[in-house]
Design a protein around this motif. Structure first.
Motif, PDB file in Angstrom:
ATOM      1  N   ASP A  46      12.515  45.012 -10.427  1.00 36.27           N
ATOM      2  CA  ASP A  46      11.628  44.201 -11.278  1.00 36.27           C
ATOM      3  C   ASP A  46      11.812  44.651 -12.710  1.00 36.27           C
ATOM      4  O   ASP A  46      11.798  45.865 -12.988  1.00 36.27           O
ATOM      5  CB  ASP A  46      10.174  44.366 -10.840  1.00 36.27           C
ATOM      6  CG  ASP A  46       9.273  43.258 -11.355  1.00 36.27           C
ATOM      7  OD1 ASP A  46       9.484  42.775 -12.494  1.00 36.27           O
ATOM      8  OD2 ASP A  46       8.353  42.874 -10.624  1.00 36.27           O
TER       9      ASP A  46
ATOM     10  N   ASP B  99       9.718  43.969 -15.112  1.00 34.28           N
ATOM     11  CA  ASP B  99       8.398  44.193 -15.685  1.00 34.28           C
ATOM     12  C   ASP B  99       7.961  45.598 -15.284  1.00 34.28           C
ATOM     13  O   ASP B  99       7.614  45.841 -14.117  1.00 34.28           O
ATOM     14  CB  ASP B  99       7.421  43.143 -15.158  1.00 34.28           C
ATOM     15  CG  ASP B  99       6.033  43.282 -15.752  1.00 34.28           C
ATOM     16  OD1 ASP B  99       5.528  44.425 -15.860  1.00 34.28           O
ATOM     17  OD2 ASP B  99       5.430  42.252 -16.090  1.00 34.28           O
TER      18      ASP B  99
ATOM     19  N   LEU C  61       4.468  46.010 -13.451  1.00 36.31           N
ATOM     20  CA  LEU C  61       4.436  45.555 -12.061  1.00 36.31           C
ATOM     21  C   LEU C  61       5.337  46.411 -11.179  1.00 36.31           C
ATOM     22  O   LEU C  61       5.007  46.663 -10.020  1.00 36.31           O
ATOM     23  CB  LEU C  61       4.815  44.077 -11.963  1.00 36.31           C
ATOM     24  CG  LEU C  61       3.698  43.137 -12.430  1.00 36.31           C
ATOM     25  CD1 LEU C  61       4.201  41.702 -12.502  1.00 36.31           C
ATOM     26  CD2 LEU C  61       2.487  43.236 -11.535  1.00 36.31           C
TER      27      LEU C  61
ATOM     28  N   ASP D 111      12.425  40.700  -7.805  1.00 33.38           N
ATOM     29  CA  ASP D 111      11.772  39.727  -8.672  1.00 33.38           C
ATOM     30  C   ASP D 111      12.731  38.562  -8.921  1.00 33.38           C
ATOM     31  O   ASP D 111      13.917  38.766  -9.195  1.00 33.38           O
ATOM     32  CB  ASP D 111      11.395  40.400  -9.988  1.00 33.38           C
ATOM     33  CG  ASP D 111      10.683  39.483 -10.957  1.00 33.38           C
ATOM     34  OD1 ASP D 111      10.111  38.462 -10.527  1.00 33.38           O
ATOM     35  OD2 ASP D 111      10.697  39.781 -12.170  1.00 33.38           O
TER      36      ASP D 111
ATOM     37  N   SER E  73       7.579  36.639  -7.191  1.00 32.69           N
ATOM     38  CA  SER E  73       7.479  36.011  -8.504  1.00 32.69           C
ATOM     39  C   SER E  73       6.012  35.823  -8.838  1.00 32.69           C
ATOM     40  O   SER E  73       5.188  35.627  -7.946  1.00 32.69           O
ATOM     41  CB  SER E  73       8.175  34.639  -8.493  1.00 32.69           C
ATOM     42  OG  SER E  73       7.869  33.925  -9.681  1.00 32.69           O
ATOM     43  N   GLY E  74       5.698  35.854 -10.105  1.00 32.58           N
ATOM     44  CA  GLY E  74       4.351  35.536 -10.546  1.00 32.58           C
ATOM     45  C   GLY E  74       3.989  34.093 -10.214  1.00 32.58           C
ATOM     46  O   GLY E  74       2.814  33.743 -10.125  1.00 32.58           O
ATOM     47  N   TYR E  75       4.994  33.257  -9.999  1.00 33.21           N
ATOM     48  CA  TYR E  75       4.772  31.853  -9.648  1.00 33.21           C
ATOM     49  C   TYR E  75       4.648  31.638  -8.148  1.00 33.21           C
ATOM     50  O   TYR E  75       4.322  30.550  -7.695  1.00 33.21           O
ATOM     51  CB  TYR E  75       5.914  30.978 -10.177  1.00 33.21           C
ATOM     52  CG  TYR E  75       6.028  30.996 -11.675  1.00 33.21           C
ATOM     53  CD1 TYR E  75       5.091  30.359 -12.472  1.00 33.21           C
ATOM     54  CD2 TYR E  75       7.063  31.669 -12.295  1.00 33.21           C
ATOM     55  CE1 TYR E  75       5.184  30.386 -13.849  1.00 33.21           C
ATOM     56  CE2 TYR E  75       7.178  31.698 -13.676  1.00 33.21           C
ATOM     57  CZ  TYR E  75       6.224  31.051 -14.449  1.00 33.21           C
ATOM     58  OH  TYR E  75       6.320  31.079 -15.809  1.00 33.21           O
TER      59      TYR E  75
ATOM     60  N   LYS F  54       3.953  35.701  -3.966  1.00 28.92           N
ATOM     61  CA  LYS F  54       3.314  35.757  -5.276  1.00 28.92           C
ATOM     62  C   LYS F  54       3.006  37.208  -5.615  1.00 28.92           C
ATOM     63  O   LYS F  54       2.475  37.944  -4.801  1.00 28.92           O
ATOM     64  CB  LYS F  54       2.029  34.943  -5.280  1.00 28.92           C
ATOM     65  CG  LYS F  54       1.322  34.975  -6.619  1.00 28.92           C
ATOM     66  CD  LYS F  54       0.578  33.704  -6.866  1.00 28.92           C
ATOM     67  CE  LYS F  54      -0.198  33.701  -8.156  1.00 28.92           C
ATOM     68  NZ  LYS F  54       0.471  34.136  -9.334  1.00 28.92           N
ATOM     69  N   LYS F  55       3.405  37.608  -6.819  1.00 23.70           N
ATOM     70  CA  LYS F  55       3.103  38.961  -7.241  1.00 23.70           C
ATOM     71  C   LYS F  55       1.958  38.961  -8.241  1.00 23.70           C
ATOM     72  O   LYS F  55       1.783  37.959  -8.941  1.00 23.70           O
ATOM     73  CB  LYS F  55       4.335  39.681  -7.767  1.00 23.70           C
ATOM     74  CG  LYS F  55       4.913  39.157  -9.062  1.00 23.70           C
ATOM     75  CD  LYS F  55       6.108  39.993  -9.474  1.00 23.70           C
ATOM     76  CE  LYS F  55       6.589  39.542 -10.820  1.00 23.70           C
ATOM     77  NZ  LYS F  55       7.664  40.334 -11.338  1.00 23.70           N
TER      78      LYS F  55
END
Length: 127
Positions: free
Chosen positions: A10, A12, A15, A55, A84-86, A103-104
């Motif tokens: 990832d 980020d 995260l 990710d 994914s955040g989505y 979803k993360k």
């Protein structure tokens, strides 16, 4: 590197840190990579790895799905799970339309089920 069987990829840092700590708490200490190049080097150097949590939105040159394809080609014993955040709304390249994307941040319960399912229950994790 000891007996790690898990890799988290990832870009980020926050995260990545949260997921890393959750996995440790669940008894599955991971190796971590902030990008695809590092991930591939760790996979090469760590033959015991069995699961990669990747990710979807990595650096521009390398998307998570592209990294997943490379892992499948070069390391067929390593399962790849995408996050994914989505979540399920994440964009997917052709041929990946039905690939599950979690979803993360992934809930602790879902993460435990994922790790236990791919790596077996952790010994002495207390979780």
């Amino acid at each position: 590197m000891a007996n790690e069987r898990l890799l988290i990829v990832d870009d980020d840092a926050d995260l990545l840190g949260i997921t890393t700590e959750a996995c440790r708490m669940l008894g599955h200490p991971p190796l971590t990579a902030p990008d695809a190049g590092t991930a591939l080097r760790l996979l090469e150097a760590s033959p015991g790895l069995r699961l990669a949590i990747v990710d979807v939105e990595l650096e521009v040159r390398w998307g998570g799905f592209r990294l997943g394809e490379r892992v499948a080609e070069r390391f067929p014993d390593v399962a790849v799970v995408f996050v994914s955040g989505y979540g399920s709304h994440a964009g997917r390249p052709p041929g990946e339309e039905k690939t599950e994307v979690l979803k993360k941040p992934v809930s602790l319960g879902r993460l435990k089920a994922l790790l236990d399912g791919h790596l077996g229950p952790a010994r002495g994790s207390g979780a």
